[in-house]
Design an enzyme around this catalytic site. Structure first.
Site, mmCIF file in Angstrom:
data_model
loop_
_atom_site.group_PDB
_atom_site.id
_atom_site.type_symbol
_atom_site.label_atom_id
_atom_site.label_comp_id
_atom_site.label_asym_id
_atom_site.label_seq_id
_atom_site.Cartn_x
_atom_site.Cartn_y
_atom_site.Cartn_z
ATOM 1 N N SER A 149 0.649 -7.302 13.029
ATOM 2 C CA SER A 149 -0.112 -6.484 13.813
ATOM 3 C C SER A 149 -0.977 -7.341 14.764
ATOM 4 O O SER A 149 -0.665 -8.779 14.430
ATOM 5 C CB SER A 149 -1.509 -6.200 13.048
ATOM 6 O OG SER A 149 -2.503 -5.662 13.849
ATOM 7 N N TYR A 162 -7.967 -6.890 6.285
ATOM 8 C CA TYR A 162 -6.735 -6.578 7.321
ATOM 9 C C TYR A 162 -6.134 -7.720 7.872
ATOM 10 O O TYR A 162 -4.950 -8.025 7.669
ATOM 11 C CB TYR A 162 -7.044 -5.200 8.000
ATOM 12 C CG TYR A 162 -5.652 -4.610 8.795
ATOM 13 C CD1 TYR A 162 -4.889 -4.193 8.125
ATOM 14 C CD2 TYR A 162 -5.534 -4.793 10.336
ATOM 15 C CE1 TYR A 162 -3.700 -3.603 8.606
ATOM 16 C CE2 TYR A 162 -4.476 -4.226 10.652
ATOM 17 C CZ TYR A 162 -3.650 -3.828 10.109
ATOM 18 O OH TYR A 162 -2.508 -3.138 10.771
HETATM 19 N N1 LIG Z 1 -0.952 2.135 14.486
HETATM 20 C C1 LIG Z 1 -1.470 0.850 14.981
HETATM 21 O O1 LIG Z 1 -2.011 1.066 15.772
HETATM 22 C C2 LIG Z 1 -0.666 -0.436 14.235
HETATM 23 C C3 LIG Z 1 -0.982 -1.367 14.865
HETATM 24 C C4 LIG Z 1 -0.768 -2.509 14.561
HETATM 25 C C5 LIG Z 1 0.170 -2.570 13.280
HETATM 26 N N2 LIG Z 1 0.074 -1.444 12.505
HETATM 27 C C6 LIG Z 1 0.996 -1.494 11.243
HETATM 28 O O2 LIG Z 1 2.395 -0.566 11.514
HETATM 29 C C7 LIG Z 1 2.566 -0.369 9.898
HETATM 30 C C8 LIG Z 1 3.007 1.133 10.166
HETATM 31 O O3 LIG Z 1 1.787 1.789 10.324
HETATM 32 P P1 LIG Z 1 1.614 3.174 11.451
HETATM 33 O O4 LIG Z 1 0.694 2.874 12.162
HETATM 34 O O5 LIG Z 1 3.252 3.559 11.810
HETATM 35 O O6 LIG Z 1 1.037 4.232 10.272
HETATM 36 P P2 LIG Z 1 1.623 5.354 9.369
HETATM 37 O O7 LIG Z 1 0.608 5.891 8.631
HETATM 38 O O8 LIG Z 1 2.412 6.394 10.066
HETATM 39 O O9 LIG Z 1 2.674 4.352 8.419
HETATM 40 C C9 LIG Z 1 2.396 3.872 7.465
HETATM 41 C C10 LIG Z 1 3.216 4.486 6.293
HETATM 42 O O10 LIG Z 1 3.109 3.491 5.197
HETATM 43 C C11 LIG Z 1 3.143 4.275 3.820
HETATM 44 N N3 LIG Z 1 2.847 3.670 2.834
HETATM 45 C C12 LIG Z 1 1.406 3.002 2.476
HETATM 46 N N4 LIG Z 1 1.519 2.554 1.179
HETATM 47 C C13 LIG Z 1 2.929 2.493 0.930
HETATM 48 C C14 LIG Z 1 3.423 1.969 -0.291
HETATM 49 N N5 LIG Z 1 2.690 1.308 -1.188
HETATM 50 N N6 LIG Z 1 4.819 2.132 -0.435
HETATM 51 C C15 LIG Z 1 5.453 2.791 0.650
HETATM 52 N N7 LIG Z 1 4.942 3.347 1.618
HETATM 53 C C16 LIG Z 1 3.526 3.049 1.824
HETATM 54 C C17 LIG Z 1 2.254 5.296 4.157
HETATM 55 O O11 LIG Z 1 2.631 6.738 3.674
HETATM 56 C C18 LIG Z 1 2.766 5.616 5.596
HETATM 57 O O12 LIG Z 1 3.666 6.768 5.886
HETATM 58 C C19 LIG Z 1 1.547 -0.810 9.233
HETATM 59 O O13 LIG Z 1 2.124 -1.897 8.458
HETATM 60 C C20 LIG Z 1 0.339 -1.005 9.986
HETATM 61 O O14 LIG Z 1 -0.480 -2.036 9.524
HETATM 62 C C21 LIG Z 1 -0.132 -0.305 13.094
#
Ligand SMILES: NC(=O)c1ccc[n+]([C@@H]2O[C@H](COP(=O)([O-])OP(=O)(O)OC[C@H]3O[C@@H](n4cnc5c(N)ncnc54)[C@H](O)[C@@H]3O)[C@@H](O)[C@H]2O)c1
Length: 308
Positions: A149, A162
């Protein structure tokens, strides 16, 4: 990995959001995709939506914090789709904030919430590497993308757990890139800013399933995202695909954060002054052990990121 067509990718956290965006982009490039997630219902719906486009998809229910579950998941995916060439360690959790927007400071964070964030974001990523990298080595190559991130590059107050977890993902990815380069395995670390996903809700779900994660907190944490606009995850997926093809080191999707990263680097650089022990410096035999040749290699390439 220039030629991705016909290859198999394994993506965690792919029931929605960025993971599903990657799956869609990879499928459009002719890849076979195993999508893994802890949320079985959402995963089934995602698989259905991908299959509706004629894609070859293998959904795998996986808790990335379990090393044993990883072994089974990769076996199932490989049995269905063939050897895994690309691993995307993308599943993650946020630490949350209060419904009025107030962040959770480290001093008031329940211990169980700290452990949950580290367990999913750091140990989950490590488990994926431990399970998949030996297979890629045996196959003679591959590519690993770890989702960190912008919070892995700058650390504002209120995001301590985080940021600690995402700095860890950046740090381990940098080491991993140096370690796997001789094995023809590329490593990229994805550092997005805001992306339009269900991250707030999926993180709340994991906290609710974890005893003590919100213990002793004066208010419940938010379960809905704020309505500010965010980037479309499909665009992130396309950028990740381009980075795999180009073997990019850092994948930066949101250039507007450049100034914040520059400020951090400038603060660190400014702290370099005289030795704490006048006349003493570590000899090159010691300092050279700290050199990661991948930094210089990426900088020399101008990092010319694929904007594809
Ligand atoms: N959305 C943002 O603005 C953003 C920004 C920077 C980084 N991220 C990172 O992107 C990644 C994806 O997140 P997203 O934003 O697409 O949200 P999202 O909720 O769509 O995806 C996260 C997924 O991880 C799954 N998950 C959580 N714990 C788990 C586990 N123990 N085993 C397997 N699956 C698990 C959840 O069920 C979920 O479907 C994350 O690592 C997040 O930290 C997101």
């Amino acid at each position: 990995m220039r030629d991705v067509s016909g290859r198999t990718a394994f993506i965690t956290g792919a029931a929605g959001g960025i993971g599903l965006g990657m799956a869609r982009a990879f499928i459009a490039a002719g890849m076979r995709v195993a999508i893994a997630d802890i949320n079985a219902d959402k995963l089934a719906a995602a698989a259905e939506s991908l299959r509706a486009t004629g894609a070859e998809v293998c959904p795998v229910v996986l808790d990335i914090t379990s090393p044993a579950a990883w072994a089974h998941a990769l076996e199932a995916a490989e049995a269905a789709l063939g050897p895994i060439s690309v691993l995307c360690n993308n599943a993650g959790i946020g630490q949350g904030r209060f419904p009025d927007g107030r962040p959770i400071e480290l001093a008031e964070m329940p211990e169980a919430l700290w452990h949950l964030v580290i367990d999913i974001n750091v140990h989950g990523t490590f488990n994926g590497i431990r399970a998949a990298a030996p297979r890629m080595k045996a196959q003679g190559g591959g590519h690993i993308v770890n989702t960190a991130s912008m919070a892995g590059l700058v650390s504002p107050g209120g995001l301590g757990a985080y940021c600690a977890s995402k700095y860890a993902v950046v740090g381990l990815s940098e080491a991993l890139r140096a370690e796997l380069a001789p094995h023809n395995i590329g490593v990229s670390v994805l550092c997005p800013g805001g992306v339009r996903t269900d991250f707030v809700a999926s993180s709340a779900e994991r906290r609710a399933a974890t005893p003590g994660a919100e213990e002793g907190m004066a208010q419940p944490l938010a379960t809905r995202a704020d309505p500010a606009p965010r980037m479309d995850p499909l665009n992130v997926g396309h950028r990740v695909l381009a980075a795999i093809r180009n073997d990019d080191f850092y994948i930066i999707t949101h250039p507007e954060y450049r100034g914040l990263v520059d400020e951090r680097i400038a603060a660190i650089t400014a702290a370099f002054g005289p030795s704490a022990q006048p006349g003493y410096i570590d000899p090159p035999i010691v300092t050279d052990r700290s050199r990661n040749p991948e930094y210089a290699r990426a900088a020399a390439r101008g990092q010319e990121p694929s904007h594809g």
